[in-house]
Design a protein around this motif. Structure first.
Motif, PDB file in Angstrom:
ATOM      1  N   LEU A 152      50.910 -51.436  26.669  1.00 56.43           N
ATOM      2  CA  LEU A 152      51.481 -50.081  26.605  1.00 56.43           C
ATOM      3  C   LEU A 152      50.454 -49.073  26.109  1.00 56.43           C
ATOM      4  N   GLN A 153      49.621 -49.482  25.182  1.00 52.00           N
ATOM      5  CA  GLN A 153      48.583 -48.581  24.669  1.00 52.00           C
ATOM      6  C   GLN A 153      47.646 -48.176  25.807  1.00 52.00           C
ATOM      7  N   GLU A 154      47.411 -49.096  26.719  1.00 46.30           N
ATOM      8  CA  GLU A 154      46.497 -48.841  27.826  1.00 46.30           C
ATOM      9  C   GLU A 154      47.174 -48.100  28.972  1.00 46.30           C
ATOM     10  N   THR A 155      48.373 -48.534  29.347  1.00 42.82           N
ATOM     11  CA  THR A 155      49.024 -47.972  30.532  1.00 42.82           C
ATOM     12  C   THR A 155      49.907 -46.759  30.238  1.00 42.82           C
ATOM     13  N   MET A 156      50.429 -46.665  29.035  1.00 44.39           N
ATOM     14  CA  MET A 156      51.316 -45.562  28.675  1.00 44.39           C
ATOM     15  C   MET A 156      50.991 -45.059  27.268  1.00 44.39           C
ATOM     16  N   PRO A 157      49.758 -44.613  27.030  1.00 42.82           N
ATOM     17  CA  PRO A 157      49.359 -44.238  25.670  1.00 42.82           C
ATOM     18  C   PRO A 157      50.265 -43.158  25.075  1.00 42.82           C
ATOM     19  N   GLY A 158      50.657 -43.368  23.831  1.00 44.43           N
ATOM     20  CA  GLY A 158      51.492 -42.398  23.119  1.00 44.43           C
ATOM     21  C   GLY A 158      52.955 -42.411  23.496  1.00 44.43           C
ATOM     22  N   ARG A 159      53.355 -43.275  24.395  1.00 42.95           N
ATOM     23  CA  ARG A 159      54.747 -43.290  24.855  1.00 42.95           C
ATOM     24  C   ARG A 159      55.658 -44.149  23.980  1.00 42.95           C
ATOM     25  N   LEU A 160      55.093 -45.106  23.262  1.00 41.98           N
ATOM     26  CA  LEU A 160      55.875 -45.927  22.329  1.00 41.98           C
ATOM     27  C   LEU A 160      55.749 -45.281  20.965  1.00 41.98           C
TER      28      LEU A 160
END
Length: 170
Positions: A114-122
């Motif tokens: 998630l850090q790589e594919t959707m940074p800041g989204r979690l």
């Protein structure tokens, strides 16, 4: 964390410590409930797996909240290796981890993805009285609450009440 998208299983793990009636509840504290949760998420339900899963959950919650650095997750991955598997579809990586640590490792790997594919989204819910997390999948990346029904409406109603009180006091 089988039968679910890894990021959804991670979010479910992070959200196992909600605030209910003003008190933090740990949905994995009861051994029977934890065993059921583990099995429902692809685990074996052992006590050691449970211990490792709690360790991962607590560390990941702290990292996502920003109270611990990402490097604090390193002990969870100690001794874990990956090996390439080649097929006509390309290269995939097979993770090698002890069975009792596999769920914990998968949670850390889902966080990393998630850090790589959707940074800041979690991120944590914007309601300071809530301990839940959200994965913002919106185009605008402006999601603030774990749930509009749980926290969003409460926070909006609270702000409206404060504004009307302030306006009445003037």
């Amino acid at each position: 964390m089988a039968d679910r998208e890894p990021q959804d299983a991670l979010l479910e793990l992070l959200n196992t410590t909600p605030v209910v009636g003003g008190v933090v509840q740990d949905q994995l504290a009861d051994p029977a409930a934890a065993k059921s949760w583990q099995r429902a998420h692809g685990g074996r339900g052992t006590a050691e797996e449970h211990r490792q899963l709690l360790r991962a959950r607590d560390a990941l919650q702290s990292v996502v909240r920003g109270s611990r650095p990402a490097s604090s997750l390193a002990p969870l991955l100690k001794g874990v290796t990956s090996h390439p598997q080649l097929s006509s579809a390309g290269v995939t990586w097979e993770i090698d981890a002890p069975a009792e640590r596999r769920m914990a490792v998968d949670a850390v790997l889902a966080w990393s993805d998630l850090q790589e594919t959707m940074p800041g989204r979690l991120r944590p819910c914007a309601n300071p009285e809530c301990r839940r997390f959200l994965l913002d999948r919106s185009k605008t990346n402006k999601g603030r609450w774990c749930s509009m029904a749980l926290c969003g409406n409460r926070m909006k109603a609270r702000r409206h009440y404060q504004r009307t009180r302030e306006a009445a006091a003037e």
